[in-house]
Design an enzyme around this catalytic site. Structure first.
Site, PDB file in Angstrom:
ATOM      1  N   ASP A 138     -79.568 -28.580  14.196  1.00  0.00           N
ATOM      2  CA  ASP A 138     -78.116 -28.721  14.252  1.00  0.00           C
ATOM      3  C   ASP A 138     -77.400 -27.457  13.786  1.00  0.00           C
ATOM      4  OD1 ASP A 138     -78.489 -31.359  15.058  1.00  0.00           O
ATOM      5  OD2 ASP A 138     -78.414 -32.121  13.004  1.00  0.00           O
ATOM      6  N   MET A 139     -76.156 -27.324  14.198  1.00  0.00           N
ATOM      7  CA  MET A 139     -75.360 -26.148  13.882  1.00  0.00           C
ATOM      8  C   MET A 139     -75.327 -25.849  12.377  1.00  0.00           C
ATOM      9  SD  MET A 139     -71.349 -25.374  14.816  1.00  0.00           S
ATOM     10  CE  MET A 139     -70.683 -26.663  13.741  1.00  0.00           C
TER      11      MET A 139
END
Length: 305
Positions: A138-139
């Site tokens: 994830d970011m």
């Protein structure tokens, strides 16, 4: 590359796109849907739609086209490369960096930087927007990510992901005091039935997901844990820890809407270790990424070290 598969008795009734994403883990579901739409997937010799429901003994052929040059812009980027050879590249992804281009993130992603660094040496199996990407984080998750520089390496790493033989260890700070030193969350994960931006423990439509955790330290309000993944579902650690009442600190999607730590953005989750059998030498290789500075500062602030 062509994949030939047969539906077993226990697998009938599912959608063809979902079934293929479970059996061809190196290919994303969105990319498989694109292949289906373009007629590269046949069932019993005929083209189908993504929502086709499978029957026992269906013969499925997936013809993955040869990669075409990516139309994404190569961008010079200061990548923290942990290891690199002719087949693989391990990079330490910082917080806030998106892995591949998507709506709203057409540039400034890890893929943009990889295209500049690797030029034409990236696998194309996962489509033009995800060259070299066999898995993602994830970011706001930091840490080690493996990138494949050719299709042969990609296929072998994807096979290891499918058989759950890759060693992946993550580090997280979670809300609450976990009393037991070790535990396992074995609960299927699927799309949330109401909020499509979220995943959830979904016993009806979820896919198998197993997370093992070990408590490294405790304070009066938080626990510092190590997680070992058997599977690699979207948001797996975030969903599993929230499901047992210990959401990740900073995770406003699965935890408290308001973060108790001023200035913290996104979940405190770090991919610290990634180990696999090298696709060329077959020897085990393990790469580690040090905890980012913000994470170590939090551990000290919360008295978890």
């Amino acid at each position: 590359m062509t994949h030939c598969l047969t539906v077993e008795e226990s697998e009938s009734g599912g959608r063809v796109d979902s079934w293929l994403s479970a059996h061809l883990e190196g290919l994303s579901r969105s990319y498989l849907q694109k292949l289906i739409t373009e007629g590269h997937v046949t069932v019993n010799g005929g083209v189908v739609k993504s929502n086709y429901r499978l029957s026992v003994a269906d013969k499925i052929v997936v013809d993955v086209p040869d990669p075409v040059p990516a139309e994404i812009r190569a961008e010079e980027m200061d990548l923290d490369i942990l290891y690199e050879d002719e087949d693989l590249l391990f990079v330490n992804k910082p917080k806030g960096l998106v892995v591949h281009p998507s709506a709203g993130h057409e540039s400034g992603t890890l893929v943009n930087g990889l295209l500049y660094h690797c030029r034409d040496s990236l696998s194309g199996i996962n489509g033009v927007t995800r060259p070299g990407i066999v898995h993602r984080i994830d970011m706001d998750t930091t840490g080690v990510l493996v990138v494949c520089k050719n299709d042969a390496a990609h296929s072998m790493v994807a096979a290891q992901l499918k058989e759950h033989s890759i060693n992946r260890r993550y580090y997280a700070i979670v809300h609450g005091v976990i009393r037991e030193n070790d535990g396992t969350v074995n609960a299927p994960i699927g799309r949330h039935p109401v909020d499509r931006k979220r995943m959830s423990v979904n016993n009806k439509n979820g896919r198998e997901a197993v997370t093992h955790y070990h408590v490294l330290a405790r304070s009066d309000r938080y626990s510092y844990i190590e997680c070992r993944l058997e599977t690699g579902r979207t948001h797996q650690i975030r969903v599993h820890m929230a499901s047992i009442g210990h959401p990740l600190l900073g995770d406003c999607l699965y935890g408290p809407a308001r973060c108790p730590i001023s200035g913290l953005s996104g979940q405190t989750l770090h991919a610290g270790v990634l180990g696999l059998n090298h696709p060329r030498t077959r020897e085990y290789i393990e790469v580690t990424a040090p905890l980012p500075e913000y994470f170590t500062q939090l551990l000290n602030k919360l008295h978890l070290v």
